[in-house]
Design a protein around this motif. Structure first.
Motif, PDB file in Angstrom:
ATOM      1  N   HIS A 238      21.685  27.043  91.337  1.00 46.82           N
ATOM      2  CA  HIS A 238      21.285  28.353  90.802  1.00 46.82           C
ATOM      3  C   HIS A 238      22.381  29.378  91.077  1.00 46.82           C
TER       4      HIS A 238
ATOM      5  N   TYR B 117      16.840  19.521  84.867  1.00 43.45           N
ATOM      6  CA  TYR B 117      16.075  20.761  84.975  1.00 43.45           C
ATOM      7  C   TYR B 117      16.452  21.756  83.879  1.00 43.45           C
ATOM      8  N   SER B 118      15.399  22.370  83.291  1.00 43.07           N
ATOM      9  CA  SER B 118      15.652  23.206  82.110  1.00 43.07           C
ATOM     10  C   SER B 118      16.348  24.522  82.431  1.00 43.07           C
ATOM     11  N   MET B 119      16.351  24.939  83.695  1.00 47.41           N
ATOM     12  CA  MET B 119      16.998  26.223  83.990  1.00 47.41           C
ATOM     13  C   MET B 119      18.512  26.116  84.132  1.00 47.41           C
ATOM     14  N   PHE B 120      19.010  24.875  84.192  1.00 48.29           N
ATOM     15  CA  PHE B 120      20.468  24.725  84.301  1.00 48.29           C
ATOM     16  C   PHE B 120      21.066  24.534  82.911  1.00 48.29           C
TER      17      PHE B 120
ATOM     18  N   TRP C 254      20.667  35.476  92.819  1.00 47.45           N
ATOM     19  CA  TRP C 254      20.086  34.470  93.709  1.00 47.45           C
ATOM     20  C   TRP C 254      20.584  34.667  95.132  1.00 47.45           C
TER      21      TRP C 254
ATOM     22  N   GLY D 100      11.456  27.828  89.797  1.00 51.53           N
ATOM     23  CA  GLY D 100      12.645  28.673  89.727  1.00 51.53           C
ATOM     24  C   GLY D 100      12.473  29.909  88.866  1.00 51.53           C
TER      25      GLY D 100
ATOM     26  N   ALA E 237      13.723  24.366  89.420  1.00 51.34           N
ATOM     27  CA  ALA E 237      14.653  24.812  88.385  1.00 51.34           C
ATOM     28  C   ALA E 237      14.136  24.515  86.983  1.00 51.34           C
ATOM     29  N   GLY E 238      12.812  24.573  86.816  1.00 47.44           N
ATOM     30  CA  GLY E 238      12.286  24.398  85.473  1.00 47.44           C
ATOM     31  C   GLY E 238      11.944  22.956  85.174  1.00 47.44           C
ATOM     32  N   ALA E 239      10.797  22.484  85.652  1.00 49.96           N
ATOM     33  CA  ALA E 239      10.312  21.139  85.349  1.00 49.96           C
ATOM     34  C   ALA E 239       8.855  21.085  85.794  1.00 49.96           C
TER      35      ALA E 239
END
Ligand SMILES: Cc1cc2nc3c(=O)[nH]c(=O)nc-3n(C[C@H](O)[C@H](O)[C@H](O)COP(=O)(O)O)c2cc1C
Ligand code: SF4
Ligand code: FES
Lengths: 200, 445
Positions: free
Chosen positions: A56, A92-95, A195, B125, B166-168
């Motif tokens: 992050h 992971y979708s945020m990366f 962050w 996240g 982190a988004g899952a």
């Protein structure tokens, strides 16, 4: 032993190994200090646990997405194989693995938001920005994305702009938010501290 | 009503900060537990309270704690599950935002009971702003001697750390969460071994939901016996319900378990009825994974009894005519809602969130989404409806983790109760599409 990882490897990689387009891929000493503290939150030998928090931070501090160079750098910091970072970054979708717009707009598409007008918000954004989900405006200002439930279903429709929540959206409010973002004069913008600032 | 337990004091200005929280009786339960009780006594109070897990499955918390391997000489871990990704659920976020110290208090007492020295809060996240709120609350608790070494000058020491996902969605499943916390992809583990024996880093571990753990403080404060008098039958105490969809007052409500569903939907202090004077069509009462029920079956059971907001009453009639309390994500649909469209929407969600480890889930969720897309977009055949039922049956019970079931149930129940709507889509595609178009145009301001 953990300290050794970060100090030795941190120093090695800091300014020598990872050079991309003439720029060095490395955290500032302050950020590196914070990361060292984060690693110490996990037991000895389990420094890999710090991977998600560090990614992050890396995404935010080192160019807005996780390039291969950035991922390799993080692997070096934690003393793990680059593949261990790639497999996580892709899960992971945020990366993000590609360059993103300055503002990443993520609109919730899931059921509760959809029945309270979320589909219309996405249509409206498509038209206003002239792009489809997954695309970035030619000026590089906005990337549009569709995401799943953001845990804000009672205040839908909802979108996140760079991880800040905007709730109770209407097409009119979306226009106002876009204008404010364009002028960088967004007065009621949600908490946007980094962050690194989040972790005490 | 039993009054507020979990959300007590939420209206007090500044209750988010340590000083105001403390001045209003906060941390008294920690002092009581650490100074006057043994860990075994705390465990016994939690068991006596009848508290059941608020994360979805409703498993008795005292019983879960009793499984923890206390013979092992490895460190033990307590994980607070703050992943909150089940569509329709936004209660943990509300609690952590307004009353972060209620959670910290619960974590301290629970860790004391379990003999845990390190506790991680695994938070999704996307709730980045809450990471700061929790970190601040933890720092305040440290500063005042409620965390760190020798808490309240006792032998008990504890550190709590916030760990962002982190988004899952799958990382809400407890073993996927543990993998994720170890810095890996969120692939659920095969059970057994259960986390109570081999959890985080192979050590004995307890994973509990935010709301479950936050309730431990009030239980110790009032006593397990007293707490168990609230609620109805084996559904003791109060529960946070996050209500959304086509209602007048969406939001998070603390209800005493056993409240009639009808009161929850229509009473002014809760949902306050259906928005725009429309009729109630259907409800998904426990987050998107539990079966959807049509209006008549959510208001009363097939036997004609009033349906109550409790674990037992909502599941009365099993999956034929019942559903589940689940996470308390209460999604309400009015007369205009299209069940086919919603089912397709949710199928997309599960396909997207499947971790891909087992074929029935990975392939099945994809097929269900494709077939539902066809029906919703006027290209379906009658046989597609039975095909969907078949696919859902092939997923159910054949996967490593319950995400497979969670994907299958919404589809199966939508067809069970609203088959006519699916048939309508197949028989009159043009009309259905026109209705959709008009409906979405009406959103435009
Ligand atoms: C696909 C899936 C997603 C889940 N998501 C969550 C979640 O977001 N939050 C949560 O507390 N529990 C979630 N659970 C349940 C957890 O696995 C676990 O049972 C729960 O955290 C236990 O806590 P409790 O006993 O306090 O309810 C999920 C389960 C599955 C199968
Ligand atoms: S059921 Fe689905 S989410 Fe669960 S382990 Fe199998 S593929 Fe992954
Ligand atoms: S459905 Fe959009 S936030 Fe939950």
């Amino acid at each position: 032993m953990l300290n050794r990882y970060i100090m030795e490897q941190g120093n090695i990689v800091n300014h020598k190994l990872f050079v991309k387009e003439g720029k060095t891929v490395a955290f500032s000493p302050e950020v590196l200090g914070k990361i060292q503290q984060l690693i110490l939150r996990y037991p000895e030998g389990q420094q890999k646990s710090a991977l998600l928090p560090i990614l992050h931070i890396a995404q935010e501090e080192l160019g807005g997405y996780l390039s291969v160079d950035v991922m390799d750098y993080v692997a070096g910091l934690l003393g793990i194989q680059p593949i261990e970072v790639y497999e996580v970054a892709t899960f992971y979708s945020m990366f993000y693995l590609d360059k993103m717009g300055h503002y990443v707009i993520e609109v919730c598409r899931t059921g509760p938001c959809a029945i309270s007008g979320g589909e219309m918000i996405m249509e409206h954004l498509r038209h206003s920005l002239g792009i489809s989900p997954g695309e970035t405006t030619p000026d590089g200002l906005f990337t549009l994305k569709e995401v799943e439930c953001l845990g804000s279903c009672g205040t839908g429709p909802v979108m996140q702009v760079n991880t800040g929540y905007y709730e109770h959206l209407t097409p009119g409010r979306v226009d106002k938010i876009l204008d404010d973002l364009r002028e960088n004069a967004n007065k009621d913008k949600p908490d946007d501290s980094t962050w690194v600032e989040k972790f005490c | 009503m039993g009054g507020k337990i979990l959300l007590a004091g939420i209206e007090i200005p500044g209750i988010r900060g340590f000083d105001v929280y403390r001045a209003n009786g906060g941390y008294a339960a920690v002092e009581k537990a650490l100074r006057e009780m043994t860990p075994a006594q705390v465990n016994a109070e939690v068991t006596r309270s009848g508290l059941r897990g608020r994360g979805g499955a409703g498993f008795p918390t005292g019983l879960k704690w009793s499984f923890l391997d206390r013979k092992s000489d490895k460190p033990r871990y307590l994980i607070c599950n703050a992943d909150e990704s089940e569509p329709g659920t936004f209660k943990d976020r509300y609690l952590m935002h307004h009353l972060p110290h209620r959670l910290i208090e619960g974590l301290i007492i629970s860790s004391f009971a379990l003999g845990v020295k390190t506790c991680y809060i695994y938070i999704r996240g996307e709730f980045k702003y809450l990471v700061g709120v929790l970190e601040k609350a933890i720092a305040e608790a440290h500063h005042h001697g409620y965390l760190g070494e020798h808490i309240l000058k006792t032998d008990f020491s504890l550190n709590i750390y916030v760990h962002p996902g982190a988004g899952a969605y799958i990382c809400g499943e407890e073993t996927a969460l543990l993998e994720s916390l170890e810095g890996k992809r969120g692939n659920p583990r095969i059970k057994p071994p259960f986390p109570a024996f081999k959890g985080l880093y192979g050590c004995p571990t307890v994973v509990n939901n935010v709301e479950t753990l936050a309730t431990v403080g009030p239980i110790i404060g009032m006593g397990g016996e007293e707490y168990s008098k609230l609620g109805k039958g084996k559904s003791t105490g109060t529960k946070l319900i996050s209500a959304c969809g086509n209602i007048n007052n969406p939001g998070v409500y603390e209800i005493e378990l056993g409240l009639p569903v009808e009161d929850f939907i229509y009473a002014p202090e809760y949902c306050n009825g259906i928005a725009n004077d429309k009729y109630l069509k259907a409800v998904i009462p426990g987050g998107s994974s539990v079966p959807i029920l049509p209006a008549d079956l959510i208001l009363s059971t097939a036997k004609g009894e009033k349906r109550l907001m409790s674990y037992e009453s909502l599941s009365e009639g099993d999956f034929l005519t019942g559903t589940m309390l689940g996470s308390g994500g209460f999604i309400v649909f009015d007369e205009d809602a299209c069940i086919v469209r919603n089912t397709w929407n949710l199928a997309h969600f599960y396909r997207h969130e499947s971790c891909g480890q087992c074929s029935p889930c990975r392939e099945g969720t994809g097929w269900m989404e494709k077939v539902l897309y066809k029906i919703e977009h006027g290209q379906g055949k009658m046989s597609d409806i039975d095909l969907l039922v078949r696919i859902s049956k092939n997923i159910e019970g054949n996967t490593i983790c319950p995400l497979g079931d969670a994907a299958a149930w919404p589809v199966a129940s939508a067809i069970r109760h609203f088959r006519h709507e699916f048939e309508e889509h197949v028989l009159h595609p043009a009309e259905v599409l026109e209705k959709e178009r008009r409906l979405s145009a009406s959103f435009a301001v």
